[in-house]
Design an enzyme around this catalytic site. Structure first.
Site, PDB file in Angstrom:
ATOM      1  N   ASP A  98       1.085  -0.970   0.014  1.00  0.00           N
ATOM      2  CA  ASP A  98      -0.368   0.069   0.596  1.00  0.00           C
ATOM      3  C   ASP A  98       1.123   1.732   0.146  1.00  0.00           C
ATOM      4  O   ASP A  98       1.862   1.447   0.608  1.00  0.00           O
ATOM      5  CB  ASP A  98      -0.469  -0.253   0.875  1.00  0.00           C
ATOM      6  CG  ASP A  98      -2.158   0.523   1.148  1.00  0.00           C
ATOM      7  OD1 ASP A  98      -2.781   1.083   0.051  1.00  0.00           O
ATOM      8  OD2 ASP A  98      -3.155  -0.564   1.254  1.00  0.00           O
ATOM      9  N   ASP A 199      -3.406   4.547  -2.242  1.00  0.00           N
ATOM     10  CA  ASP A 199      -4.287   4.868  -0.988  1.00  0.00           C
ATOM     11  C   ASP A 199      -4.761   6.116  -2.329  1.00  0.00           C
ATOM     12  O   ASP A 199      -3.773   6.822  -2.166  1.00  0.00           O
ATOM     13  CB  ASP A 199      -3.589   4.935  -0.412  1.00  0.00           C
ATOM     14  CG  ASP A 199      -4.657   4.917   0.804  1.00  0.00           C
ATOM     15  OD1 ASP A 199      -5.653   4.012   0.612  1.00  0.00           O
ATOM     16  OD2 ASP A 199      -4.911   5.619   1.408  1.00  0.00           O
ATOM     17  N   GLU A 250      -5.571   3.467  -5.574  1.00  0.00           N
ATOM     18  CA  GLU A 250      -7.647   3.940  -5.262  1.00  0.00           C
ATOM     19  C   GLU A 250      -8.337   5.165  -6.094  1.00  0.00           C
ATOM     20  O   GLU A 250      -7.859   5.978  -5.277  1.00  0.00           O
ATOM     21  CB  GLU A 250      -7.523   2.943  -3.912  1.00  0.00           C
ATOM     22  CG  GLU A 250      -8.977   2.827  -3.032  1.00  0.00           C
ATOM     23  CD  GLU A 250      -9.162   3.428  -2.256  1.00  0.00           C
ATOM     24  OE1 GLU A 250      -9.737   3.638  -1.043  1.00  0.00           O
ATOM     25  OE2 GLU A 250      -8.295   4.509  -1.206  1.00  0.00           O
ATOM     26  N   HIS A 314     -11.366  -4.138   2.735  1.00  0.00           N
ATOM     27  CA  HIS A 314     -10.896  -3.294   4.757  1.00  0.00           C
ATOM     28  C   HIS A 314     -11.828  -2.574   4.737  1.00  0.00           C
ATOM     29  O   HIS A 314     -12.222  -2.048   5.472  1.00  0.00           O
ATOM     30  CB  HIS A 314      -9.532  -3.512   4.364  1.00  0.00           C
ATOM     31  CG  HIS A 314      -8.597  -2.584   4.209  1.00  0.00           C
ATOM     32  ND1 HIS A 314      -8.501  -2.189   2.399  1.00  0.00           N
ATOM     33  CD2 HIS A 314      -8.997  -1.090   4.807  1.00  0.00           C
ATOM     34  CE1 HIS A 314      -8.372  -1.624   2.542  1.00  0.00           C
ATOM     35  NE2 HIS A 314      -8.114  -0.370   3.600  1.00  0.00           N
ATOM     36  N   ASP A 315     -12.777  -2.254   3.669  1.00  0.00           N
ATOM     37  CA  ASP A 315     -12.804  -0.706   4.259  1.00  0.00           C
ATOM     38  C   ASP A 315     -14.844  -1.164   3.796  1.00  0.00           C
ATOM     39  O   ASP A 315     -15.369  -0.120   3.843  1.00  0.00           O
ATOM     40  CB  ASP A 315     -12.742   0.476   2.737  1.00  0.00           C
ATOM     41  CG  ASP A 315     -11.612   1.208   3.811  1.00  0.00           C
ATOM     42  OD1 ASP A 315     -11.129   0.846   4.858  1.00  0.00           O
ATOM     43  OD2 ASP A 315     -10.955   1.263   2.266  1.00  0.00           O
TER      44      ASP A 315
HETATM   45  O1  TEU Z   1      -9.894   4.752   1.693  1.00  0.00           O
HETATM   46  C1  TEU Z   1     -10.108   5.673   1.251  1.00  0.00           C
HETATM   47  C2  TEU Z   1     -11.839   5.714   1.591  1.00  0.00           C
HETATM   48  O2  TEU Z   1     -12.045   5.841   2.381  1.00  0.00           O
HETATM   49  C3  TEU Z   1     -13.087   5.435  -0.028  1.00  0.00           C
HETATM   50  O3  TEU Z   1     -11.852   5.688  -1.247  1.00  0.00           O
HETATM   51  C4  TEU Z   1     -13.510   4.929   0.177  1.00  0.00           C
HETATM   52  O4  TEU Z   1     -13.251   3.267   0.495  1.00  0.00           O
HETATM   53  C5  TEU Z   1     -14.904   4.948  -0.803  1.00  0.00           C
HETATM   54  O5  TEU Z   1     -14.715   5.788  -0.800  1.00  0.00           O
HETATM   55  C6  TEU Z   1     -15.793   3.822  -0.384  1.00  0.00           C
HETATM   56  O6  TEU Z   1     -16.658   4.286   0.339  1.00  0.00           O
HETATM   57  C7  TEU Z   1      -8.795   4.146   2.337  1.00  0.00           C
HETATM   58  C8  TEU Z   1      -7.788   3.023   2.761  1.00  0.00           C
HETATM   59  O7  TEU Z   1      -8.584   2.610   2.281  1.00  0.00           O
HETATM   60  C9  TEU Z   1      -8.810   3.543   4.239  1.00  0.00           C
HETATM   61  O8  TEU Z   1      -8.506   2.341   4.825  1.00  0.00           O
HETATM   62  C10 TEU Z   1      -8.371   4.989   4.856  1.00  0.00           C
HETATM   63  O9  TEU Z   1      -9.016   5.233   5.619  1.00  0.00           O
HETATM   64  C11 TEU Z   1      -8.465   5.921   4.189  1.00  0.00           C
HETATM   65  O10 TEU Z   1      -8.024   5.624   3.095  1.00  0.00           O
HETATM   66  C12 TEU Z   1      -7.667   6.649   4.278  1.00  0.00           C
HETATM   67  O11 TEU Z   1      -5.977   7.010   4.321  1.00  0.00           O
END
Ligand code: TEU
Ligand code: CA
Length: 546
Positions: A98, A199, A250, A314-315
């Protein structure tokens, strides 16, 4: 399209803190990943994506980094990391890390310096603004807070954060900062890793002038702003093009048109992306909408860029709970969703435990939860006068902790995850859903995934095949073909708890077919497609048309 190794790959995501605890402190770790690599290899995954394990105060589970060159002690140390990379490579797999460079932790030495004075040389590495009319510089809200701005008493300015107060955004306009990030990326690639999951990478560029938003609750103004493609092209020139790695960005808040700009093969930015049209816009399964999203991305990227397929990470709440049936038809439903993700165009991702059909979770009180997004939202709503119980209930379905509970290895204490009390509660259903049991049952979800993954190795149609939806007018059935060279596959999926009848397209009716894979038993391998085809609840079938 040009063939590449990563287009043909299946990625297995390891949320290491919930994977396996090797030293009995209740937290998964990198040594634990090493000890379970044979399991991932048995499944057949090609690439492992590891969530962040850099040094971090861990306010947002490693997405708040305080040192990009060090490893969080909970996770292990550099020696263990290097061994992990070797052990992954020895098994013929690759590993991506990541990369979190939109923001750091507020404990990163860069930020501590930046906030120390107005004329510190790192001041400009973060985004600082003077108060406007005695208050915040604009009305934006952040992902995890009511505002993107936090006031710093010492220097009398606000700093900007797209996420929590403890996650200040870096200022990508600063060239020194950018080159320091590129150097850091090269140092990890030089250690032998095979690429990055990036990310929120389309948040790096900010809207010019930070104007007030008309609708501050719709936070798309945080993403996809002018300048982003110049940064990514520079990153590609400075770093990525010198390695045969893979990158997956992402990229929230994009459509196929804007998403293509990140992954167009002629633009030299990223290889592939996670868009969020499903995760953000489809809280529960809405099949017509899902088909439309697939169609639009297929057409938008066709021949030009590569998509990724996932329904959870994981989100996000586990897919069988959110988009399938985690009760009576859990096994069928988990296999059906897998069949779909592995036969749609794009790279499939398997989030740890998905291959066991692990489900979402429901803890009794907010105290049992760890997710900063959920906890901050709870606090905000209750402070605004919301009824605590109602607020809590409202946050359960999408709490990120749904997918963060420890992996179920067996039915012993703590699901075989750890000898100690785990950092987060275990899903109580581990006694009936666990890896040991799955490995002993030839009809398990695990072996179904294994078969899907191995089919990809022998059948380029799964990777490079054209896609055609044959079920546009159907609410519950998803039927499509993939065709490549002289081969056509017919995929039939019943997303419902009831039998459904599909009226076969005339040109297919009567064709000789061979069953490639299916999630119900007792199927004859060879048959003839009838003009009307009945699918059982959550049934999935893939046929090769002779
Ligand atoms: O996630 C980013 C985030 O919150 C969004 O992309 C969300 O997943 C999407 O809009 C769907 O609702 C990343 C990481 O994966 C997350 O775990 C972190 O908390 C966040 O960035 C901040 O680094
Ligand atoms: Ca541990």
């Amino acid at each position: 399209m040009k063939k590449t190794w990563w287009k043909e790959a299946v990625v297995y995501q390891v949320y290491w803190r919930s994977f396996y605890d090797s030293n009995g402190d209740g937290i998964g770790d990198l040594q634990g990943v090493i000890e379970k690599l044979d399991y991932i290899q048995e499944l057949g995954a090609d690439v492992i994506w590891l969530n962040p394990f850099y040094e971090s105060p861990d306010r947002d589970n490693g997405y708040d980094i305080s040192d990009y060159e060090k490893i969080m002690s909970k996770a292990g140390n550099m020696e263990i990391f290097e061994r992990l990379v070797d052990e992954i490579h020895d098994r013929g797999m690759k590993v991506i890390m990541d990369l979190v460079v939109n923001h750091t932790s507020d404990q990163h030495s860069w930020f501590l310096e930046s906030k120390s004075s107005l004329d510190n040389e790192k001041r400009d590495w973060y985004i600082w603004k003077q108060p406007k009319n005695g208050g915040k510089p604009n009305n934006w809200r952040s992902y995890f807070e009511p505002s993107t701005w936090t006031f710093d008493e010492r220097t009398g300015e606000y700093y900007f954060h797209s996420f929590a107060v403890e996650q200040p955004d870096l200022n990508w306009q600063n060239e020194d900062l950018r080159h320091e990030i590129y150097r850091m990326m090269r140092s990890w690639l030089d250690k032998g890793i095979d690429g990055f999951r990036m990310d929120v990478i389309n948040l790096l560029a900010k809207q010019d002038g930070f104007p007030d938003a008309e609708n501050p609750d719709h936070i798309s103004y945080l993403a996809d702003n002018p300048g982003i493609h110049e940064y990514l092209q520079e990153m590609n020139r400075e770093v990525l093009q010198h390695y045969d790695g893979m990158t997956v960005g992402e990229i929230p808040f994009v459509t196929p048109e804007t998403g293509l700009l990140y992954v167009h093969e002629d633009r030299n930015e990223l290889n592939t992306l996670f868009h969020f049209q499903v995760a953000d816009e489809m809280p529960v399964m809405d099949l017509p909408k899902y088909k439309e999203i697939q169609e639009n991305w297929y057409k938008g990227l066709q021949g030009k860029g590569w998509n990724s397929q996932f329904l959870n990470n994981h989100d996000h709440t586990r897919q069988v709970t959110r988009y399938g049936n985690d009760g009576k038809y859990r096994t069928e439903s988990a296999k059906l969703l897998a069949t779909m993700l592995h036969t749609l165009p794009g790279m499939p991702y398997v989030y740890q435990g998905e291959e066991l059909g692990m489900t979402g979770v429901r803890f009794d009180s907010i105290e049992d939860y760890n997710d900063i997004a959920m906890k901050n939202k709870y606090k905000e709503e209750v402070e605004k006068g919301g009824d605590p119980k109602e607020v809590f209930e409202g946050l359960l379905l999408l709490s990120r902790d749904n997918s963060r509970t420890p992996m179920h290895w067996n039915d012993s204490k703590n699901a075989g995850f750890s000898n100690a009390e785990p950092w987060i509660n275990i899903n109580p259903n581990y006694k009936s859903i666990n890896a040991q049991q799955a490995l002993e049952d030839p009809h398990s979800i695990f072996y179904y995934y294994k078969k899907l993954i191995s089919l990809r190795k022998e059948n380029p149609v799964m990777v490079y095949g054209d896609y055609e939806d044959l079920s546009k007018d159907h609410e519950k059935l998803y039927v499509y073909t993939r065709s490549y060279e002289n081969k056509t596959w017919l995929i039939m999926l019943n997303h419902s708890d009831h039998e459904q009848v599909y009226q076969m397209k005339e040109e297919l009716s009567g064709s000789d077919v061979i069953l490639v894979i299916g999630n119900y038993k007792n199927d004859a391998d060879k048959s003839i497609l009838p003009s009307s085809f009945t699918l059982k609840p959550h049934e999935a079938r893939v046929y090769e048309i002779d």
